[in-house]
Write a protein that holds these residues in place. Structure first.
Motif, PDB file in Angstrom:
ATOM      1  N   GLU A 109       0.813  -1.229   0.000  1.00  0.00           N
ATOM      2  CA  GLU A 109       0.000   0.000   0.000  1.00  0.00           C
ATOM      3  C   GLU A 109       0.849   1.283   0.000  1.00  0.00           C
TER       4      GLU A 109
ATOM      5  N   GLU B   5      -5.608   4.439   1.918  1.00  0.00           N
ATOM      6  CA  GLU B   5      -4.593   3.375   1.893  1.00  0.00           C
ATOM      7  C   GLU B   5      -3.599   3.548   3.043  1.00  0.00           C
TER       8      GLU B   5
ATOM      9  N   HIS C 176      -5.047   1.979   6.008  1.00  0.00           N
ATOM     10  CA  HIS C 176      -5.070   0.512   5.922  1.00  0.00           C
ATOM     11  C   HIS C 176      -3.750  -0.098   6.374  1.00  0.00           C
TER      12      HIS C 176
ATOM     13  N   HIS D  78     -11.347  -2.940   5.834  1.00  0.00           N
ATOM     14  CA  HIS D  78     -10.405  -2.664   4.748  1.00  0.00           C
ATOM     15  C   HIS D  78     -11.077  -2.874   3.388  1.00  0.00           C
TER      16      HIS D  78
ATOM     17  N   GLU E 227     -12.016  -0.791   0.031  1.00  0.00           N
ATOM     18  CA  GLU E 227     -11.534  -1.162  -1.310  1.00  0.00           C
ATOM     19  C   GLU E 227     -12.694  -1.051  -2.319  1.00  0.00           C
TER      20      GLU E 227
HETATM   21 FE   LIG Z   1      -6.216  -0.814   1.040  1.00  0.00          FE
END
Ligand SMILES: [Fe+2]
Ligand SMILES: [Fe+2]
Length: 287
Positions: free
Chosen positions: A48, A78, A81, A163, A167
């Motif tokens: 990421e 991101e 994440h 997560h 996405e």
């Molecule tokens: Fe992600």
């Protein structure tokens, strides 16, 4: 080009807790699945940041202000994440899965090489391709959530589902960035296949190392359970990956799942309701 995303992306700072008592077999009935997911988690703090670096470079080539704004929000999502995955991965490594350090070193090396030696076109096609795969995985995890996460440790299940909700939420951004800067269809397909194979390669190395540490790698029963889960992955991932490869594909045409919509709506009203999911009742909607 940039107006595919319905509503603005939300950067959620989720207050997950990963205390030392987390069992690496966080889904007790499915240790092989636990390790497959943890193997993918291991890649996130390398993958990421690489996506973020790539998109930062792409920003200089994007003209649309609306798309630039989306890209910046994408980068922020991101960023959240991989920080959460970093904390979870550190717990796993701390539990004695030290062979994962070697897998991490290899990932660090390869993603740095991509930065230094590959073109922006390659890196952006990789980002677009990875996001295409992530969208397919998001749909699968949501659809199959009861089987995959039912009865598991809610802290891990909630991390993974949060997560992949996001996405799904940012499904258009890397695609639109690639289209805005390059747009070549065949290279986009190449990027999708390359990124999928690359992430699967490292996830496999990681779960293999964990199963070896558990003494399960040599067990016929465990290998059969693993093979069935891999089969489930391919059965669920082949249709979305094939549809990505159709000319004219755009992720905005992929209909969002209802549970995803409910999750997003519930977060908007009470974010605490989605931080810790009830893994004994994952079929329930929130609203
Ligand atoms: Fe992600
Ligand atoms: Fe993503």
């Amino acid at each position: 080009m940039a107006n595919h995303t319905p509503g603005e992306l939300v950067v959620r700072k989720m207050p997950f807790e990963f205390p030392e008592d987390i069992d690496p077999h966080w889904n007790k009935d499915k240790p092989e699945w636990s390790h497959m997911v943890s193997g993918a988690s291991l890649a996130m703090p390398f993958l990421e940041p690489y996506l973020i670096r790539t998109m930062r470079k792409a920003l200089e080539r994007i003209e649309s202000d609306a798309l630039k704004k989306e890209v910046k929000l994408y980068m922020a999502q991101e960023g959240q994440h991989f920080q959460q995955h970093r904390r979870f991965n550190d717990i796993l490594i701390g539990k004695g899965y030290t062979a994962l350090l070697e897998v991490e070193a290899q990932m660090k090396k390869e993603f740095e090489e991509f930065d230094q030696n590959r073109s922006l076109k390659f890196n952006l096609a990789y980002a677009c391709g990875f996001e295409s795969m992530a969208l397919g995985i998001g749909h699968w995890l949501v659809r199959d959530r009861e089987y995959l996460f039912g009865g598991s440790d809610t802290r891990v299940a909630s991390l993974i589902l949060w997560h992949f909700i996001e996405e799904v939420e940012h499904k258009n951004v890397a695609f639109d960035a690639y289209q805005a800067v390059y747009g070549n269809y065949f290279y986009r397909v190449f990027g999708t296949l390359y990124a999928t194979a690359h992430v699967v390669k490292f996830s496999r190395r990681a779960y293999q190392a964990m199963l070896k540490k558990d003494g399960l790698w040599g067990s016929f029963r465990s290998r059969w359970a693993l093979l069935k889960m891999i089969g489930r992955f391919f059965v669920n991932m082949t249709p979305p990956l094939m549809s990505v490869c159709v000319p004219g594909h755009h992720p905005s045409n992929v209909k969002d799942p209802q549970w995803y919509r409910d999750w997003i709506a519930t977060y908007g009203e009470d974010e605490h309701a989605v931080v810790v999911l009830d893994t004994d009742n994952l079929q329930a909607s929130f609203s």
